[in-house]
Design a protein around this motif. Structure first.
Motif, PDB file in Angstrom:
ATOM      1  N   GLU A 154       0.875  -1.180   0.000  1.00 44.80           N
ATOM      2  CA  GLU A 154       0.000   0.000   0.000  1.00 44.80           C
ATOM      3  C   GLU A 154       0.911   1.230   0.000  1.00 44.80           C
ATOM      4  O   GLU A 154       1.569   1.526   0.992  1.00 44.80           O
ATOM      5  CB  GLU A 154      -0.884  -0.010   1.237  1.00 44.80           C
ATOM      6  N   LEU A 155       0.971   1.906  -1.115  1.00 45.48           N
ATOM      7  CA  LEU A 155       1.973   2.950  -1.334  1.00 45.48           C
ATOM      8  C   LEU A 155       1.347   4.339  -1.308  1.00 45.48           C
ATOM      9  O   LEU A 155       0.329   4.583  -1.947  1.00 45.48           O
ATOM     10  CB  LEU A 155       2.654   2.718  -2.687  1.00 45.48           C
ATOM     11  N   TYR A 156       1.998   5.249  -0.573  1.00 47.83           N
ATOM     12  CA  TYR A 156       1.589   6.650  -0.534  1.00 47.83           C
ATOM     13  C   TYR A 156       2.770   7.521  -0.955  1.00 47.83           C
ATOM     14  O   TYR A 156       3.863   7.394  -0.401  1.00 47.83           O
ATOM     15  CB  TYR A 156       1.164   7.065   0.878  1.00 47.83           C
ATOM     16  N   LEU A 157       2.524   8.397  -1.908  1.00 46.01           N
ATOM     17  CA  LEU A 157       3.533   9.374  -2.308  1.00 46.01           C
ATOM     18  C   LEU A 157       3.201  10.707  -1.655  1.00 46.01           C
ATOM     19  O   LEU A 157       2.111  11.246  -1.838  1.00 46.01           O
ATOM     20  CB  LEU A 157       3.570   9.527  -3.833  1.00 46.01           C
ATOM     21  N   ILE A 158       4.134  11.231  -0.880  1.00 44.51           N
ATOM     22  CA  ILE A 158       3.919  12.492  -0.177  1.00 44.51           C
ATOM     23  C   ILE A 158       3.848  13.629  -1.188  1.00 44.51           C
ATOM     24  O   ILE A 158       4.747  13.803  -2.014  1.00 44.51           O
ATOM     25  CB  ILE A 158       5.054  12.746   0.833  1.00 44.51           C
ATOM     26  N   GLY A 159       2.774  14.404  -1.128  1.00 42.49           N
ATOM     27  CA  GLY A 159       2.616  15.529  -2.051  1.00 42.49           C
ATOM     28  C   GLY A 159       3.487  16.709  -1.653  1.00 42.49           C
ATOM     29  O   GLY A 159       4.156  16.714  -0.628  1.00 42.49           O
ATOM     30  N   GLY A 160       3.463  17.733  -2.477  1.00 42.40           N
ATOM     31  CA  GLY A 160       4.249  18.930  -2.205  1.00 42.40           C
ATOM     32  C   GLY A 160       4.961  19.415  -3.442  1.00 42.40           C
ATOM     33  O   GLY A 160       4.716  18.941  -4.553  1.00 42.40           O
ATOM     34  N   LYS A 161       5.864  20.328  -3.229  1.00 39.08           N
ATOM     35  CA  LYS A 161       6.636  20.884  -4.334  1.00 39.08           C
ATOM     36  C   LYS A 161       7.695  19.881  -4.785  1.00 39.08           C
ATOM     37  O   LYS A 161       8.458  19.357  -3.984  1.00 39.08           O
ATOM     38  CB  LYS A 161       7.320  22.176  -3.882  1.00 39.08           C
ATOM     39  N   VAL A 162       7.746  19.621  -6.087  1.00 32.92           N
ATOM     40  CA  VAL A 162       8.758  18.720  -6.634  1.00 32.92           C
ATOM     41  C   VAL A 162      10.049  19.498  -6.847  1.00 32.92           C
ATOM     42  O   VAL A 162      10.045  20.555  -7.497  1.00 32.92           O
ATOM     43  CB  VAL A 162       8.289  18.097  -7.970  1.00 32.92           C
ATOM     44  N   ARG A 163      11.126  18.974  -6.312  1.00 37.25           N
ATOM     45  CA  ARG A 163      12.434  19.592  -6.534  1.00 37.25           C
ATOM     46  C   ARG A 163      12.964  19.076  -7.859  1.00 37.25           C
ATOM     47  O   ARG A 163      13.353  17.904  -7.976  1.00 37.25           O
ATOM     48  CB  ARG A 163      13.399  19.244  -5.406  1.00 37.25           C
ATOM     49  N   ASN A 164      12.933  19.936  -8.859  1.00 29.28           N
ATOM     50  CA  ASN A 164      13.341  19.539 -10.199  1.00 29.28           C
ATOM     51  C   ASN A 164      14.751  18.970 -10.193  1.00 29.28           C
ATOM     52  O   ASN A 164      15.654  19.514  -9.579  1.00 29.28           O
ATOM     53  CB  ASN A 164      13.277  20.738 -11.150  1.00 29.28           C
ATOM     54  N   ARG A 165      14.913  17.859 -10.888  1.00 27.78           N
ATOM     55  CA  ARG A 165      16.175  17.148 -11.064  1.00 27.78           C
ATOM     56  C   ARG A 165      16.590  16.333  -9.846  1.00 27.78           C
ATOM     57  O   ARG A 165      17.577  15.609  -9.888  1.00 27.78           O
ATOM     58  CB  ARG A 165      17.328  18.084 -11.456  1.00 27.78           C
ATOM     59  N   PHE A 166      15.847  16.440  -8.721  1.00 25.11           N
ATOM     60  CA  PHE A 166      16.244  15.700  -7.534  1.00 25.11           C
ATOM     61  C   PHE A 166      15.227  14.630  -7.140  1.00 25.11           C
ATOM     62  O   PHE A 166      15.384  13.972  -6.126  1.00 25.11           O
ATOM     63  CB  PHE A 166      16.507  16.665  -6.372  1.00 25.11           C
ATOM     64  N   ARG A 167      14.158  14.483  -7.922  1.00 27.75           N
ATOM     65  CA  ARG A 167      13.235  13.357  -7.798  1.00 27.75           C
ATOM     66  C   ARG A 167      12.635  13.223  -6.394  1.00 27.75           C
ATOM     67  O   ARG A 167      12.516  12.128  -5.865  1.00 27.75           O
ATOM     68  CB  ARG A 167      13.952  12.052  -8.196  1.00 27.75           C
ATOM     69  N   LEU A 168      12.237  14.343  -5.819  1.00 30.12           N
ATOM     70  CA  LEU A 168      11.610  14.285  -4.500  1.00 30.12           C
ATOM     71  C   LEU A 168      10.650  15.447  -4.318  1.00 30.12           C
ATOM     72  O   LEU A 168      10.678  16.421  -5.073  1.00 30.12           O
ATOM     73  CB  LEU A 168      12.669  14.283  -3.397  1.00 30.12           C
ATOM     74  N   THR A 169       9.806  15.326  -3.296  1.00 28.82           N
ATOM     75  CA  THR A 169       8.906  16.422  -2.932  1.00 28.82           C
ATOM     76  C   THR A 169       9.269  16.915  -1.539  1.00 28.82           C
ATOM     77  O   THR A 169       9.777  16.164  -0.706  1.00 28.82           O
ATOM     78  CB  THR A 169       7.439  15.962  -2.916  1.00 28.82           C
ATOM     79  N   ASN A 170       9.028  18.198  -1.309  1.00 32.13           N
ATOM     80  CA  ASN A 170       9.199  18.756   0.036  1.00 32.13           C
ATOM     81  C   ASN A 170       8.397  20.047   0.145  1.00 32.13           C
ATOM     82  O   ASN A 170       7.581  20.350  -0.710  1.00 32.13           O
ATOM     83  CB  ASN A 170      10.680  18.962   0.376  1.00 32.13           C
ATOM     84  N   GLY A 171       8.606  20.786   1.221  1.00 37.45           N
ATOM     85  CA  GLY A 171       7.877  22.027   1.418  1.00 37.45           C
ATOM     86  C   GLY A 171       6.740  21.883   2.422  1.00 37.45           C
ATOM     87  O   GLY A 171       6.550  20.839   3.047  1.00 37.45           O
ATOM     88  N   VAL A 172       5.963  22.943   2.578  1.00 40.84           N
ATOM     89  CA  VAL A 172       4.925  23.017   3.603  1.00 40.84           C
ATOM     90  C   VAL A 172       3.862  21.931   3.421  1.00 40.84           C
ATOM     91  O   VAL A 172       3.425  21.296   4.392  1.00 40.84           O
ATOM     92  CB  VAL A 172       4.267  24.412   3.596  1.00 40.84           C
ATOM     93  N   ILE A 173       3.431  21.698   2.203  1.00 45.10           N
ATOM     94  CA  ILE A 173       2.401  20.681   1.948  1.00 45.10           C
ATOM     95  C   ILE A 173       2.904  19.305   2.368  1.00 45.10           C
ATOM     96  O   ILE A 173       2.184  18.517   2.991  1.00 45.10           O
ATOM     97  CB  ILE A 173       1.988  20.682   0.467  1.00 45.10           C
ATOM     98  N   SER A 174       4.152  19.010   2.051  1.00 46.87           N
ATOM     99  CA  SER A 174       4.744  17.730   2.443  1.00 46.87           C
ATOM    100  C   SER A 174       4.788  17.590   3.959  1.00 46.87           C
ATOM    101  O   SER A 174       4.437  16.539   4.517  1.00 46.87           O
ATOM    102  CB  SER A 174       6.165  17.613   1.879  1.00 46.87           C
ATOM    103  N   LEU A 175       5.206  18.638   4.637  1.00 47.45           N
ATOM    104  CA  LEU A 175       5.304  18.590   6.100  1.00 47.45           C
ATOM    105  C   LEU A 175       3.933  18.404   6.744  1.00 47.45           C
ATOM    106  O   LEU A 175       3.788  17.648   7.713  1.00 47.45           O
ATOM    107  CB  LEU A 175       5.962  19.861   6.620  1.00 47.45           C
ATOM    108  N   ASP A 176       2.920  19.071   6.213  1.00 50.81           N
ATOM    109  CA  ASP A 176       1.563  18.918   6.747  1.00 50.81           C
ATOM    110  C   ASP A 176       1.090  17.466   6.632  1.00 50.81           C
ATOM    111  O   ASP A 176       0.451  16.926   7.538  1.00 50.81           O
ATOM    112  CB  ASP A 176       0.594  19.838   6.011  1.00 50.81           C
ATOM    113  N   PHE A 177       1.409  16.850   5.499  1.00 58.47           N
ATOM    114  CA  PHE A 177       1.029  15.453   5.296  1.00 58.47           C
ATOM    115  C   PHE A 177       1.685  14.561   6.353  1.00 58.47           C
ATOM    116  O   PHE A 177       1.022  13.740   7.005  1.00 58.47           O
ATOM    117  CB  PHE A 177       1.446  14.997   3.891  1.00 58.47           C
ATOM    118  N   ILE A 178       2.978  14.725   6.535  1.00 60.80           N
ATOM    119  CA  ILE A 178       3.728  13.862   7.462  1.00 60.80           C
ATOM    120  C   ILE A 178       3.262  14.055   8.905  1.00 60.80           C
ATOM    121  O   ILE A 178       3.169  13.089   9.674  1.00 60.80           O
ATOM    122  CB  ILE A 178       5.242  14.133   7.334  1.00 60.80           C
TER     123      ILE A 178
END
Length: 253
Positions: free
Chosen positions: A136-160
């Motif tokens: 059961e896979l969940y991908l954390i939403g948020g801003k995608v860091r171009n070229r670094f294949r990840l999401t972060n930022g306020v939206i990501s932190l709220d999810f976590i």
């Protein structure tokens, strides 16, 4: 030593230390502070560093480029780490996976598991695990860091902050007994700290090339992890120093 050679060596020092003071450079190169400040001004004009009061620091983009390049190295060691750490997973675990080349190797070891819940901010890990219908896979939403294949930022932190999981597996940019676990910028520090706060147990995946070094932002003390997995390249001195700080260490071979 010519000026250009000295400037190249300054950048090499920054890639190791991440930030450095003029007085330290004076000891290394045995030239005047005025000469070194000229070097730093020229390197700043070239976009290779950022001058600070009394010294300089490597630009974030350069730090991240180094991280990407290092991800292509030590592949065998990272596989050993992943193959050992996987023994700490059991059916029905819920997991948070940090972004990184070692956590990607760890995720590849999960592909044959059943009845796992996995949450990650790493796009490549998500692509690896979505092939398994039993995860059961969940991908954390948020801003995608171009070229670094990840999401972060306020939206990501709220999810976590609104989830609770059994275990988190993190990969630092650097680790030392003196500075603890460190990463390259404040956004990544916030992400890793939020992941740890949402998890009952925290585990570190860290190949030996990162040990004894430090990056810009500290996110945890060595004692905050149930276990740190590394390879046989760790020196006895570093191992003992980390253990004195309360870190449990497993050598993966």
């Amino acid at each position: 030593m010519f000026a250009q050679e000295r400037r190249e060596q300054i950048i090499k020092q920054l890639r190791i230390k991440k930030r450095i003071e003029v007085r330290q450079l004076e000891e290394i190169f045995q030239v005047s502070g005025a000469t070194l400040r000229t070097d730093l001004r020229e390197l700043e004009k070239e976009g290779k560093l950022l001058r600070t009061h009394g010294g300089a620091m490597l630009l974030e983009n350069d730090l991240q480029k180094e991280d990407i390049l290092s991800g292509r190295k030590n592949i065998e060691q990272k596989k050993f780490i992943a193959q050992t750490a996987i023994d700490y997973i059991k059916e029905y675990d819920s997991l948070l996976l940090d972004s990184g080349s070692t956590t990607l190797e760890f995720a590849r070891e999960l592909k044959n598991f059943k009845n796992l819940k996995v949450i990650t901010n790493d796009l490549q890990i998500a692509l690896e695990l979505q092939e398994n219908p039993w995860i059961e896979l969940y991908l954390i939403g948020g801003k995608v860091r171009n070229r670094f294949r990840l999401t972060n930022g306020v939206i990501s932190l709220d999810f976590i902050k609104n989830i609770a999981v059994d275990k988190v597996f993190l990969a630092p940019n650097a680790l030392s007994a003196m500075d603890g676990a460190t990463t390259s910028n404040e956004e990544m520090r916030a992400m890793k700290q939020a992941m740890m706060a949402s998890s009952t147990e925290s585990y570190m995946l860290c190949d030996s090339s990162k040990i004894g070094k430090r990056a810009f932002c500290k996110f945890a003390d060595p004692s905050e992890f149930q276990m740190m997995f590394t390879d046989s390249g760790i020196s006895q001195k570093e191992k003992e120093a980390l253990e004195k700080k309360g870190m449990q260490i497993t050598i993966c071979e």
